[in-house]
Design an enzyme around this catalytic site. Structure first.
Site, PDB file in Angstrom:
ATOM      1  N   GLY A 146       0.851  -1.156   0.149  1.00  0.00           N
ATOM      2  CA  GLY A 146      -0.038  -0.042  -0.028  1.00  0.00           C
ATOM      3  C   GLY A 146       0.874   1.290  -0.099  1.00  0.00           C
ATOM      4  O   GLY A 146       2.046   1.132  -0.053  1.00  0.00           O
ATOM      5  N   PRO A 180       2.527   4.790   1.351  1.00  0.00           N
ATOM      6  CA  PRO A 180       3.072   5.339   2.560  1.00  0.00           C
ATOM      7  C   PRO A 180       2.152   5.995   3.367  1.00  0.00           C
ATOM      8  O   PRO A 180       1.127   6.645   3.141  1.00  0.00           O
ATOM      9  CB  PRO A 180       4.171   6.442   2.303  1.00  0.00           C
ATOM     10  CG  PRO A 180       4.494   6.151   0.555  1.00  0.00           C
ATOM     11  CD  PRO A 180       3.398   5.594   0.073  1.00  0.00           C
ATOM     12  N   GLY A 221      -0.522   2.647   7.516  1.00  0.00           N
ATOM     13  CA  GLY A 221      -0.558   1.957   8.501  1.00  0.00           C
ATOM     14  C   GLY A 221      -0.328   0.305   8.496  1.00  0.00           C
ATOM     15  O   GLY A 221      -0.656  -0.416   9.107  1.00  0.00           O
ATOM     16  N   LYS A 222       0.660   0.099   7.585  1.00  0.00           N
ATOM     17  CA  LYS A 222       1.085  -1.312   7.303  1.00  0.00           C
ATOM     18  C   LYS A 222       1.989  -1.817   8.603  1.00  0.00           C
ATOM     19  O   LYS A 222       1.752  -2.854   9.071  1.00  0.00           O
ATOM     20  CB  LYS A 222       1.589  -1.337   6.253  1.00  0.00           C
ATOM     21  CG  LYS A 222       1.257  -0.802   4.984  1.00  0.00           C
ATOM     22  CD  LYS A 222       2.139  -1.093   3.528  1.00  0.00           C
ATOM     23  CE  LYS A 222       3.224  -0.177   3.507  1.00  0.00           C
ATOM     24  NZ  LYS A 222       2.799   1.228   3.338  1.00  0.00           N
ATOM     25  N   THR A 223       2.889  -0.984   9.035  1.00  0.00           N
ATOM     26  CA  THR A 223       3.634  -1.433  10.123  1.00  0.00           C
ATOM     27  C   THR A 223       2.670  -1.506  11.241  1.00  0.00           C
ATOM     28  O   THR A 223       2.943  -2.397  12.122  1.00  0.00           O
ATOM     29  CB  THR A 223       4.866  -0.391  10.484  1.00  0.00           C
ATOM     30  OG1 THR A 223       5.457  -0.186   9.334  1.00  0.00           O
ATOM     31  CG2 THR A 223       5.593  -0.960  11.604  1.00  0.00           C
ATOM     32  N   HIS A 254      -5.400  35.377 -13.357  1.00  0.00           N
ATOM     33  CA  HIS A 254      -5.125  33.882 -13.561  1.00  0.00           C
ATOM     34  C   HIS A 254      -5.829  33.054 -12.770  1.00  0.00           C
ATOM     35  O   HIS A 254      -6.488  32.073 -13.186  1.00  0.00           O
ATOM     36  CB  HIS A 254      -3.451  33.647 -13.449  1.00  0.00           C
ATOM     37  CG  HIS A 254      -3.171  32.171 -13.405  1.00  0.00           C
ATOM     38  ND1 HIS A 254      -2.211  32.068 -14.634  1.00  0.00           N
ATOM     39  CD2 HIS A 254      -2.926  31.119 -12.827  1.00  0.00           C
ATOM     40  CE1 HIS A 254      -1.898  30.746 -14.630  1.00  0.00           C
ATOM     41  NE2 HIS A 254      -2.390  30.222 -13.702  1.00  0.00           N
ATOM     42  N   GLU A 255      -5.783  33.233 -11.441  1.00  0.00           N
ATOM     43  CA  GLU A 255      -6.734  32.318 -10.575  1.00  0.00           C
ATOM     44  C   GLU A 255      -8.148  32.507 -10.738  1.00  0.00           C
ATOM     45  O   GLU A 255      -8.927  31.707 -10.667  1.00  0.00           O
ATOM     46  CB  GLU A 255      -6.168  32.744  -9.020  1.00  0.00           C
ATOM     47  CG  GLU A 255      -4.711  32.689  -8.704  1.00  0.00           C
ATOM     48  CD  GLU A 255      -4.365  31.174  -8.889  1.00  0.00           C
ATOM     49  OE1 GLU A 255      -5.175  30.416  -8.810  1.00  0.00           O
ATOM     50  OE2 GLU A 255      -3.112  31.192  -9.027  1.00  0.00           O
ATOM     51  N   HIS A 305      -9.008  30.105 -13.418  1.00  0.00           N
ATOM     52  CA  HIS A 305      -9.313  28.740 -12.811  1.00  0.00           C
ATOM     53  C   HIS A 305     -10.796  28.575 -12.416  1.00  0.00           C
ATOM     54  O   HIS A 305     -11.358  27.693 -12.631  1.00  0.00           O
ATOM     55  CB  HIS A 305      -8.153  28.261 -11.909  1.00  0.00           C
ATOM     56  CG  HIS A 305      -6.815  28.188 -12.611  1.00  0.00           C
ATOM     57  ND1 HIS A 305      -6.603  27.384 -13.346  1.00  0.00           N
ATOM     58  CD2 HIS A 305      -5.482  28.684 -12.041  1.00  0.00           C
ATOM     59  CE1 HIS A 305      -5.269  27.410 -13.748  1.00  0.00           C
ATOM     60  NE2 HIS A 305      -4.581  28.130 -12.942  1.00  0.00           N
TER      61      HIS A 305
END
Length: 644
Positions: A235, A237, A240-242, A458-459, A462
């Site tokens: 999965g 990073p 919660g694998k560890t 510019h913003e 968007h």
């Protein structure tokens, strides 16, 4: 940490300080014993005066230090002329008879000429011993000191490399081949359970079988079944694998050996394989047990892909030993290997086959319900304001991992403390989201009036384009306050979906090109402010054409490289030209589409840009006030404003 009975007797640890003490003693000898052999030095001019008295019995010329040692005749040292010059010391540091005094000469040939002239004039009657080597203690120290230092440094390096081993002999100089795994004892250290792992419901169901086997292996072996050899947690990073692996050990109440894949890698040949053997030896002695190898891709990368190092690569030797140990378990050893990686696609096929890692458990980014559960865990230690809704926070953080949510809660608490608040409020969490996603606010950055107007349009481009496109992500806010590397930003709330249609990709590209389209429409010029926009649209357009097969001319083919090597192109030059042409066509078509839309809504674009220049930050409620109700409105969209 629990130890075997055989290891209860503690051996004295090796200490390198005796080496440092020995070096100190040598240096003390060097200070106390000068290079003349415990003799005082006199100037050469004074030596010329003393020659007149013809009291010199012997002269030793030491060629390697350019020192002449002077020995007087019997009784001559008692004369008044030698008072203050001769200091007849008895020294334990000299390696022979002590001279009465010594002199330093600069040129051996000139010094010998002077002695010969003095002897011919009968002013000097002496025995000369030339070409001598310094036999004092200082010379001895200088000769062996480099070797002592080399040995000391070597021992220090070996101790650093072997320190912290879990083999009961950690600290011994030859324990470099011992495993570096940290053992968590089931009685004292393993307190993590599935209750501490929020979310990950699907993954917890899959590992529950491992827990059941470790608790009651006879239930499975009685029917002729074999124990699972290993489980691979895959999965992104921070998911919660560890933590999940530790929860498995805590639930099963068995010893838990934890280490990283890089702990096997060493500069010496054969060390990695030796550590693998030692690790599994310890695990079998404490079975039932769990061995957890984090970031296993450090040693589990597919063999034969690196042509530079060849087949004798130390990493490959380590992997070969790991494969042998995993497939060499007996049915009653009760040792299960768990591993975690972000890159399962690059692991060796032999490692992934049945009989080694029997199952892969995918630990994905949390969905809405799982994020809600994770927030509840990390909000417990915080002093929260009344009315803070966990559902609201979960909806504002799509794509966040468990580690990201923990960081978000901590960042919100820091922001609240910085503002001297008594509790963490909703706005603090929203500011923390902005801080993590966009970077730190830089209000101190000064813009000219022309630059500020350019950034505002510019913003606003968007935001305007996103408001009127059906498949664009819901608008959140737009700002011209610089954050991180960006001079302004438009924020959206991505929908959580597993599939993306062509229309959504095209709308997203059109929205991203809306900033440059606004510049072109209003000023008939473009700027460098669209760099990140161009990177984004190029990446999306290339994925449409070469990965997902969403382009009619290129067709239903994919050139996705799961290994990420990218050394050769899996298509011809003609196809490469077609791919480049289609990527450019997609981007330019959506760019022109954005220009056409903004030209049709030019009055709204100007209105929004002017409001931006005035307020610097515009939220969704403000945009509804300016533009009216958004077309294609969805009932489940999330509103996001300061008043919430």
């Amino acid at each position: 940490m629990a130890r075997d009975n055989n290891n209860m007797t503690k051996k004295p640890k090796f200490s390198p300080y005796w080496i440092y003490g020995l070096i100190g003693v040598f240096l003390l000898f060097l200070i106390l014993s000068n290079d003349s052999g415990s003799a005082d030095k006199v100037s050469f001019s004074k030596f010329k005066e003393l020659v007149q008295y013809n009291d010199i019995k012997k002269i030793e010329v030491v060629t390697n230090t350019k020192v002449a040692r002077i020995y007087l005749k019997d009784g001559a040292a008692e004369k008044d002329i030698y008072k203050g010059i001769v200091n007849k010391r008895s020294s334990i540091f000299s390696m022979g008879d002590n001279p009465d005094f010594s002199i330093k000469y600069l040129n051996l040939e000139n010094f010998e000429n002077f002695l010969n002239q003095a002897k011919e004039s009968k002013k000097l009657d002496y025995e000369i011993a030339s070409d001598q080597q310094d036999n004092t203690i200082s010379s001895f120290i200088f000769s062996i000191l480099p070797f002592v230092l080399i040995i000391g440094v070597w021992i220090f390096i070996m101790r650093r490399m072997s320190g912290g081993g879990a083999g009961g002999g950690g600290g011994q100089i030859f324990n470099i081949g011992k495993s570096k795994a940290k053992l968590f004892d089931e009685k004292t250290d393993m307190k993590t359970s599935f209750k501490d792992v929020a979310g990950l419901e699907g993954a917890k169901e899959e590992v529950q079988e491992i827990v059941d086997f470790l608790k009651n292996p006879e239930k499975y072996t009685a029917l002729g079944g074999k124990i699972p050899k290993g489980a691979l947690l895959v999965g992104p990073p921070g998911t919660g694998k560890t933590l999940l692996a530790k929860a498995v050990a805590g639930e099963a109440k068995v010893p838990f050996f934890s280490l990283s894949g890089s702990d096997f890698v060493e500069m010496f040949v054969g060390v990695g394989a030796s550590r693998v053997r030692d690790l599994f030896k310890q695990a079998k002695e404490k079975s039932p047990a769990i061995v957890f190898i984090d970031e296993i891709d450090a040693i589990g990368r597919a063999r034969g892909k690196n042509n530079i190092t060849g087949s004798n690569d130390e990493r490959e030797n380590t992997l070969n030993q790991l494969l042998t140990e995993m497939d060499g378990f007996g049915t009653n050893t009760n040792v299960i290997v768990m591993a975690a990686t972000n890159r399962a696609d690059i692991l060796d096929k032999a490692l992934m086959r049945a009989g080694r890692f029997d199952r892969q458990i995918h630990v994905e980014l949390p969905n809405l319900n799982e994020r809600r559960a994770i927030f509840k865990v990390h909000l417990k230690p915080l002093k929260k304001a009344e009315g803070l809704e966990v559902d609201f926070l979960a909806k504002q953080t799509p794509g966040f991992s468990g580690a990201d949510i923990a960081n978000l809660c901590n960042e919100a608490a820091l922001i609240a403390a910085r503002k001297e608040k008594k509790a963490v409020e909703k706005q603090d969490f929203l500011d923390a989201v902005d801080r993590i996603v966009g970077g730190l606010e830089k209000r101190s950055k000064i813009f000219s009036k022309e630059e500020k107007e350019l950034i505002a349009y510019h913003e606003a481009g968007h935001a305007t384009v996103s408001w009127f496109l059906k498949y664009a992500d819901p608008f959140v806010k737009v700002t011209i306050v610089p954050r991180g590397r960006s001079l302004g930003a438009a924020w959206y709330l991505p929908e959580e979906s597993h599939l993306t249609r062509t229309e959504k990709y095209l709308d997203e590209i059109c929205v991203t090109m809306g900033g440059r389209a606004a510049e072109k429409l209003m000023f008939d010029k473009i700027s460098t402010g669209a760099l990140s926009d161009l990177e984004s649209v190029t990446r999306k357009a290339r994925a449409m054409v070469t990965v997902f097969g969403l382009n009619e001319k290129v067709g239903n083919v994919t050139y996705y490289d799961p290994n990420g090597q990218g050394f050769t192109k899996p298509y011809s030059e003609r196809t490469a030209e077609l791919i480049d042409s289609e990527i450019k066509d997609i981007i330019e078509t959506q760019y022109q589409r954005a220009i056409d839309l903004l030209e049709d809504k030019k009055d709204l674009l100007v209105l929004l840009a002017e409001r931006l220049k005035e307020k610097e930050v515009i939220f969704r409620d403000d945009l509804e006030e300016l533009f009216g109700q958004r077309p294609y409105e969805k009932t489940d969209e999330i509103k996001y404003s300061e008043e919430e």
